[in-house]
Structure formats: structure tokens, C-alpha cells
Design a protein around this motif. Sequence first.
Motif, PDB file in Angstrom:
ATOM      1  N   LEU A  26       5.424  61.763  48.017  1.00  0.00           N
ATOM      2  CA  LEU A  26       6.495  61.107  47.272  1.00  0.00           C
ATOM      3  C   LEU A  26       6.072  60.716  45.857  1.00  0.00           C
ATOM      4  O   LEU A  26       6.911  60.341  45.043  1.00  0.00           O
ATOM      5  N   ALA A  50      13.906  62.718  59.689  1.00  0.00           N
ATOM      6  CA  ALA A  50      14.517  62.698  58.363  1.00  0.00           C
ATOM      7  C   ALA A  50      13.533  62.186  57.312  1.00  0.00           C
ATOM      8  O   ALA A  50      13.460  62.720  56.194  1.00  0.00           O
ATOM      9  N   PHE A  51      12.762  61.165  57.655  1.00  0.00           N
ATOM     10  CA  PHE A  51      11.772  60.630  56.716  1.00  0.00           C
ATOM     11  C   PHE A  51      10.716  61.681  56.396  1.00  0.00           C
ATOM     12  O   PHE A  51      10.298  61.833  55.236  1.00  0.00           O
ATOM     13  N   SER A  66      12.128  64.227  53.886  1.00  0.00           N
ATOM     14  CA  SER A  66      12.546  63.740  52.575  1.00  0.00           C
ATOM     15  C   SER A  66      11.450  63.928  51.525  1.00  0.00           C
ATOM     16  O   SER A  66      10.265  63.750  51.807  1.00  0.00           O
ATOM     17  N   ARG A  67      11.885  64.279  50.303  1.00  0.00           N
ATOM     18  CA  ARG A  67      10.962  64.377  49.174  1.00  0.00           C
ATOM     19  C   ARG A  67      11.404  63.464  48.025  1.00  0.00           C
ATOM     20  O   ARG A  67      10.848  63.535  46.939  1.00  0.00           O
ATOM     21  N   ASN A  68      12.399  62.632  48.290  1.00  0.00           N
ATOM     22  CA  ASN A  68      12.922  61.704  47.288  1.00  0.00           C
ATOM     23  C   ASN A  68      12.558  60.281  47.709  1.00  0.00           C
ATOM     24  O   ASN A  68      12.852  59.856  48.831  1.00  0.00           O
ATOM     25  N   LEU A 103      15.558  58.005  48.742  1.00  0.00           N
ATOM     26  CA  LEU A 103      16.099  58.421  50.031  1.00  0.00           C
ATOM     27  C   LEU A 103      15.156  58.010  51.160  1.00  0.00           C
ATOM     28  O   LEU A 103      15.586  57.576  52.234  1.00  0.00           O
ATOM     29  N   SER A 104      13.862  58.128  50.896  1.00  0.00           N
ATOM     30  CA  SER A 104      12.872  57.705  51.890  1.00  0.00           C
ATOM     31  C   SER A 104      12.951  56.203  52.147  1.00  0.00           C
ATOM     32  O   SER A 104      12.743  55.744  53.280  1.00  0.00           O
ATOM     33  N   PHE A 157      15.739  55.802  54.633  1.00  0.00           N
ATOM     34  CA  PHE A 157      15.312  56.208  55.971  1.00  0.00           C
ATOM     35  C   PHE A 157      14.339  55.196  56.571  1.00  0.00           C
ATOM     36  O   PHE A 157      14.334  54.954  57.782  1.00  0.00           O
TER      37      PHE A 157
END
Length: 427
Positions: free
Chosen positions: A270, A321-322, A325-327, A330-331, A334
Motif C-alpha cells: 500500500l 477483499a483486503f 485491495s491496492r488502494n 479502500l483498505s 475493509f
Amino acid sequence: MAQHTTGAWRAGIGPRSRQSFALLARSFRHRNFRLFFVGQFISLIGTWMQSVAVSWLVYRLTGSAMALGIVGFVTYLPVFVLGLWGGSLADRRDKRQLLVVTQVAAMGQALALAALTLTGAATVWYVGALAMLLGVVNAVDMPTRQAFVVEMVGKEDLHNAIALNSSMFNSARVLGPALAGLLVAAVGEGMCFLLNGVSYLAVIASLLLMRLPPPVARPPKEPMAAHIAAALRHAWGDRTMRAILSGLCLTSLFGASFMVVLPVMVDAVLGHGAQGLGFITAAMGVGSVAAALTLALRRESRGLGRIRVLAGVGFGVALIAFGLSRNFWLSLAFASVLGFCLILFFAAANTLLQLRSPDDLRGRIMALYAVTLVGMAPFGSLFAGTLASLVGAPATLVLAGAICALGVGALAATEPRATAEAASRAS
């Protein structure tokens, strides 16, 4: 017109809000619980500061996911090995005295870690050795603290007290990591350890100020092995209790240990440093507090079996989902869902186990809770650290999430009557 509307709002909503608050805070009518809550909250902020700082210190010293896994392993292994012994002590000794001893020992561990770090003498081996020492302390502290709740509030408010304890634990989880992220970035990890050591004074003072009835006379002591075996027979013979403990074991082994690879995920994937780690952990705490308050507002325990299963599956899906995620933002979202589902799962399991536990077995049953919840974490830490070093942190989280979601769902499918029975008997 506006004044009339405001008055109507107060008349319609105010009493309902006051009723909800009274329902939420009913355990605070007990003086001992109020003392415990305040002291423990201060101490837990320090504990979470130290947890984040230890992870970052190990990662800074080694840059290795494997090292994070090994330190996690030695932190929790003593709970697995000695947890039932700690639960037996809780059922045989004065619980308040035991808790004072464990808090003093944990304070010494934190101050030793601070001294090593502030003087520049800390190595990953020293950190691991002190982590193992804290694990030995927790092997006694965890079951004793869980079993002590009923002595502060009685069975009538036990459900509410467990939920409030969860909200306190996870409120500290919001504040502690955020403070740790700022302090580590500004002055290093050693100050986090020092402040944690000082924070134990609050919970020690709260325990000493409590007014408790004289300890109940203990029955003649049987051998430790027989004392522990009696609790194991009871838990195995109770189908519902067996199902709850199996779900805890699975989630702890494959899911909760994702904290081990979190520094790698935040930094390498991240693109954030110590502050990012603090905020991700704090976001989990926000979700956890929301879950704990949701449980505290419930009037009864009916339906907790179903909530436990849905939360376990939801945690697994959120972990997948976590991992994908690469944002960072957003993480964060989550992470809050992870915290919400995880605390629903653990707190519902804790409540159901406590309500099903005979008083004379409570310490040992809570030891089984600690062993399945925390004692399995060392093996999960090795699993997560080893797999992350081979396939990376994101793939590790996705696999762990899939195992949790499918495993909890499968347990629910094979134990439908036990789940229903848990809901009815807890009411």
C-alpha cells in the motif's frame, strides 16, 4: 413552528435515547466494574501502542515477514502451552490477587523493552525473549480476567459487561495504534514501550480499590491434571461448546494472525509507513467498537449463535477483499469491516461460553477460550509469516480469508442443531 418541532423531537426521541443509554451502560451501576473499566482502558491504550511498536521494531530491525511470524509465534505460544494451567489457577485462587500479580509482571516486561530500545541495545532476539515472557503472563491473565467479570457484575449483567469490555478493548485499539504511529515516526518505538509500562499503574490501582466480598472457600485441591481434565471432559461433552471452540480455533489459526503480515502489506503493497500501519489498525478498532456497542444494546442473548456464524463468514470475505485491495483508503474501509465482523464473532462466542459455564469451571472454560482464540495464533503466525515470504502478503491474506469463510460456513452446516441450541440456552 421550529420551536414546536424541536419540542416534539425531544418528546419522541429523547426518552428512547435515554432508555437506550441506560440499556447500554447498565453494568456501570456496579462500582467495581466502573473502576475496572477506567483502569483497564488506560492500560489497554498502552498495550496497543506496544503491539504496533513491537511489530514495527521487528520489521525495522530485520525487514523480514518470517521474523514477524517468529516473534508472533513466541508471543502466543505460552498461552497455548500454559493456558489451561492459568485457568486452573483462576478457579483455585483469588482472581483479583492473581490479576494484580500479572499486571505487575507485564509492567516489568514493558519497562525492560523500553530500556533496551531507548539505549539502542534492542535486537530481534531480545524482543522475542521478552515477547515470550509476556506470553507466559497472558497465559494466567487472560482466563483470570475473563472469569473475573462475573464477580464484578453478576450473571444478570454479564452479557452487557462482556460487550462493554469489548468496546473498551477496541476503543483502545483505535487510540493506541494511532498514537503509536505518531510516536514511532517522531521519537521511535522506545517511548511507546515506556508509556505502556507506566499505564499499568492505572489498572493495578483500580484492582486494589475494589470492594469485593471475601473469597469463597475453595474445595479440597485435586491434582492439577485431574482439575484440567474435568474441564476438558465438560467442554467436549457439550456439543454446542465444542462447536463454538472449533470455530474460534479455525478463525484464530488462519484469520486473526493476518496482523503478522500487516506491516508488510501496509509498507510494501500500500506504500505507507508506520503512520499507515497505525491508521489501518485504528480503522479495525473503529469497526470493532461499533460491533461491541451493537451487542451491548441487545436486550437478550437469543440469536447470538446465528450472529456468530454470519460474522465469521463475513470476516473471511472482508479479509479476501483486503488482500486484493491496492488502494490505502479502500483498505481502511475493509479494515473497519474486518474489525466489526471479528469482534462480533469473538464477543458472541465469549458470551455463549460464559453463559454455558458452571461457576466452578468458569476459569478453565475461559482458558479454553483463550487457548483457541490466542493460543492457536502462534501457529497462525508461522503459517502467515512463512507463506508471505513465499507468495507475498496479498496472496496470504486471500487464502486465509477463503479458509475462514468456508470453514466457518462448513461448521455451521454440520452443526445446525448445536447452533440453534446455543441461542436458546443462552437466553
